[in-house]
Design an enzyme around this catalytic site. Sequence first.
Site, PDB file in Angstrom:
ATOM      1  N   HIS A 455      -2.762   7.165   7.938  1.00 40.08           N
ATOM      2  CA  HIS A 455      -3.897   6.266   7.730  1.00 40.08           C
ATOM      3  C   HIS A 455      -4.329   5.724   6.273  1.00 40.08           C
ATOM      4  O   HIS A 455      -3.240   5.631   5.618  1.00 40.08           O
ATOM      5  CB  HIS A 455      -5.268   7.460   7.868  1.00 40.08           C
ATOM      6  CG  HIS A 455      -5.406   8.603   6.784  1.00 40.08           C
ATOM      7  ND1 HIS A 455      -6.158   9.517   6.552  1.00 40.08           N
ATOM      8  CD2 HIS A 455      -4.430   8.840   5.982  1.00 40.08           C
ATOM      9  CE1 HIS A 455      -5.749  10.183   5.853  1.00 40.08           C
ATOM     10  NE2 HIS A 455      -4.759   9.878   5.190  1.00 40.08           N
ATOM     11  N   GLU A 456      -5.117   4.595   6.120  1.00 39.30           N
ATOM     12  CA  GLU A 456      -5.479   3.589   5.033  1.00 39.30           C
ATOM     13  C   GLU A 456      -4.092   2.767   5.032  1.00 39.30           C
ATOM     14  O   GLU A 456      -3.869   2.627   3.939  1.00 39.30           O
ATOM     15  CB  GLU A 456      -5.481   4.551   3.896  1.00 39.30           C
ATOM     16  CG  GLU A 456      -6.936   5.150   3.878  1.00 39.30           C
ATOM     17  CD  GLU A 456      -8.211   4.184   3.616  1.00 39.30           C
ATOM     18  OE1 GLU A 456      -7.847   2.945   3.267  1.00 39.30           O
ATOM     19  OE2 GLU A 456      -9.157   4.487   3.649  1.00 39.30           O
TER      20      GLU A 456
END
Lengths: 608, 608
Positions: A455-456
């Site tokens: 994620h990110e």
Amino acid sequence: MRDTVDFLLHHWLNVAALTERERFADHSAETFGQVLDTCEKIAREKFAPFNRLVDVEEPRFDGEKVILPQATQEAWDAYAESGMLSAAQDYDIGGMQLPYTVEAAANAFFSKASVSIGSGMLSVGNANLLMAHGTETQKRVFALNEFSGRFSGTMCLSEPQAGSSLSDVATRATPDGEGHEADPLGPRYRLKGNKMWISAGEHELTENIIHLVLAKIPGPDGKTIPGVKGISLFIVPKKLVDTDGQLTGERNDVALAGLNHKCGWRGTTNTLLNFGEGRFKPGGQAGAVGYLVGKPGQGLACMFHMMNEARIGVGMAATMLGMAGYEASLAYARQRPQGRPMGVGGKDAAAPQVPIIEHADVKRMLLAQKAYSEGALALALYCARLVDEQHTAGPEAADQAKWLLEVLTPIAKSWPSEWCLEANSLAIQVHGGYGYTRDFPVEQYWRDNRLNMIHEGTHGIQGLDLLGRKVVMDGGKGLTLLATTINRTIEQAGQVPGLAEHGAALAAALQKLGAATKAAWSTGVPEEALANATAYLQAFGHVVLAWVWLDVALSVHQHEAQLPEAFAQGKRQACRYFYAYELPRIDAWLGVVARREATCREMQDAWF
Amino acid sequence: MRDTVDFLLHHWLNVAALTERERFADHSAETFGQVLDTCEKIAREKFAPFNRLVDVEEPRFDGEKVILPQATQEAWDAYAESGMLSAAQDYDIGGMQLPYTVEAAANAFFSKASVSIGSGMLSVGNANLLMAHGTETQKRVFALNEFSGRFSGTMCLSEPQAGSSLSDVATRATPDGEGHEADPLGPRYRLKGNKMWISAGEHELTENIIHLVLAKIPGPDGKTIPGVKGISLFIVPKKLVDTDGQLTGERNDVALAGLNHKCGWRGTTNTLLNFGEGRFKPGGQAGAVGYLVGKPGQGLACMFHMMNEARIGVGMAATMLGMAGYEASLAYARQRPQGRPMGVGGKDAAAPQVPIIEHADVKRMLLAQKAYSEGALALALYCARLVDEQHTAGPEAADQAKWLLEVLTPIAKSWPSEWCLEANSLAIQVHGGYGYTRDFPVEQYWRDNRLNMIHEGTHGIQGLDLLGRKVVMDGGKGLTLLATTINRTIEQAGQVPGLAEHGAALAAALQKLGAATKAAWSTGVPEEALANATAYLQAFGHVVLAWVWLDVALSVHQHEAQLPEAFAQGKRQACRYFYAYELPRIDAWLGVVARREATCREMQDAWF
């Protein structure tokens, strides 16, 4: 860990110096300490005891509501009551005007106690974005209610068909009738589309959920602009509110389409949301009501405003999982008897067993975890300190901090995601078979941590960002500045017996990194340069961490008189470990980068 | 995968040559192929569809019985009916006289389909041990009923306080009264103690469970001999049987004390068993009835008889999890559109997205998985072929095979456990967020695979075995023999354009490995030599795999005319990947080995 945090904040990063700035003038080492004390206590009492519970009692949808364990509500309430949601905000809106460095350190305790209960980061990021780009009304109605904990926030970027490739966002926003531009909450649109991987996208923890949503506004021809330039940003509350922030009683057209069932990180709801599917019809009309933030087409720029802090936050979460596993396996190794010391004359089978911490290979696994997690913690706090510099230092220092952050952020995000995951694997290994059972906490840390490379911005994306953008932008200004910073450490280390040798190794590594950067781009062909961007990211990360450890060791040397001997020795030994076992890995990574190794990009689909 | 298996068996390992031996004379490439076909089919139909089910419906104890999903029973029955439990046995006891190489290849399909449903390996290992060390009656009553699938078997080595340190086994066996020596099933003892981590230790899949248990027989003074010399081996059936193998109706004093709840590998029951706690009283007396196998004090030697095959089996399981993840992520990468090709002139945002397999970094992740899993498969089959050599070749070849197996077994066990786990992590990464959900199979492969670095001797134990025993025993005979074998490949590769360069790299690596081995032992102090045994294991593994890949590539070259072009290119590219990205890693590992790096062993408990 607390002693390490205190040392890093006070001795290494000299946070006291920040209190000389007007914004932080009311603070002192003591007030910082009190914040840490409070957070450590809440984390210990309201988060840690429930970390396994939230893994077992995953969020579930009963047809109307998403059900979370009661402990999650209590943890959220305690966090909100602590004031940490607005820790960094101005006094006049109820904040503490705390430096980001101290805020990040304090939040670390929650991540360590239970990474997936803690969902404050998203709300704070959401509200911070509105403080930077929203109108005064948007700030008052949405951001302030997030800082108080009354509302919570999400970031809605990804869609099922658009994850890493945000330019393919297909959610559309169309003007919501006559006078839509004059809505006091912001130009009013109706949104339609699906958003995937939305953390905290549906729950009952707060009165309302404020979604920040990326969507495209079609032109007069009904078409959207391809690429990221067509993306705008909208506030889409789950429940509609008036200009006082009171719920109007009307539900917005945002519906839960599904819960994602994850390998770990199960304390946080993760959702697929449908916007404007027509299940709810605010104002009698289908389409989710959204209020434009900033200007049309500036959505991604607004989002990226928060990216550095979000990525440092992910890195910190990974780091704290690493730290949690380190502490658990250290405690286990100290009390678990197994085997006997290796003797020149063989083992004495009748002698009692010794704690496994006495075996060299177990020490290796613990030392690696210490080097990974404490090193990553130092880097995260260093980056947080740069955020403070960027926001509160003089123009020149702020600019330098900005440039250092550009190149360091991909590392602060990716390095802990990779190596603190490895730390968690080692924590399992130290426990042996017990570590593989759910009776011990380490297997959960390992599962939870696996998310952080995804994620990110995935590992691959971070590599492309670093080698494709960050080290080349503005003539390599960021990289040059980092090299200057590293060379300063090397120079100082040269004067210290025991560290000079590490300094020389670091200098050589830095030289290789620079050479590989040049070689990668020597043909000017992105496909060639970037085919090994992930290897570059890994090597870059190890060089940065070698520097961090040397600088930490230097600080230990400088403050030796004030530090317990065992503490100082531990830091020195972790540094020594890093130079002996870790830094030498860079050659294999930089080799492929420097020669623009073509094996991967030349591989054909049919050959797999 | 089937094409790779066929190529490795027929072209690379020339299994047809085995059919020239009397034992395998009835076999042919066709009969081997039929066995693989059958197993592939059963695995596809009875195992693969239920892999997630057994993860979700973990074994549970209802107070009387351990409940497993019905699918597990059906899978076991299908496997038993296939005859694979006695595949390698003599015709006259109902076996197929199949070479172990083919048996191992055939079993690989089950591991790939569902590693934790398949529990045949333990029963076969158990029965094989009895065939080697048991009396005629023990073979007939116990082993034969395991080969038929009527009974199943376990290996009871570990205890809560004795995992890696088997010398600390505390289970005691005392003679079971007058005439105990004359029991037709073997000298009869009563056992008392606890055994931990017993896979398939309790279930209803078979009529009976035959535990093979390590225990110590106290001397006349009531004391046991410290160390491994005091360990004996016993057959302890869950239910007592007569000399015809019929159940007597009496339950032995073996009781389930608890089920272990694991991170993965949940299709296999894993238990803590109490022997002789008195819950059941066979013959009215507490104590589990056990029949001695072999001579007192020879227990561990008997167990170690099976160790090579068990460790190759673990390596194969790890390998097949790697392969399963590779196949899943390859299929995903081919159909998932995301992003656009990198162009010199930038991306065209309006162009359609491409499947992610077109991105260099995704190719890297797939190529790494291919290199890890196919390389590990080749090594496992090579080792299996050595087992066949050891059992059926002439004395000299058999002796050579034995020595090669000694040094290669720690690698065949540890290397796939480490790198096919990494492959599974890459499989998740290729899937992005989807890979982290339980809607896709890869997160389970990753969880299942984490066990393999732990059971059947941890990574640390394998390292000590390799550097502390295997490469030094008999003047380094095994290592010398391996070097000779590798040099033969290097020599042949020297004649082939495209491979000669790899051969030179391998020669240099082999030289470094030899030098590091010598340097590690140059002071003759085990603590110094073995402090970095794990790093040695890792480097050794990478050198072995580099050799395997070069030898495979050589075989591809030799059989080019009979192989599809894409297949050949794929193998060549995986080989190229290994030399470009993997082999260079050994320098960092061998560095610490060669200089007997003291950082870890000098670390003090208090400094952590």
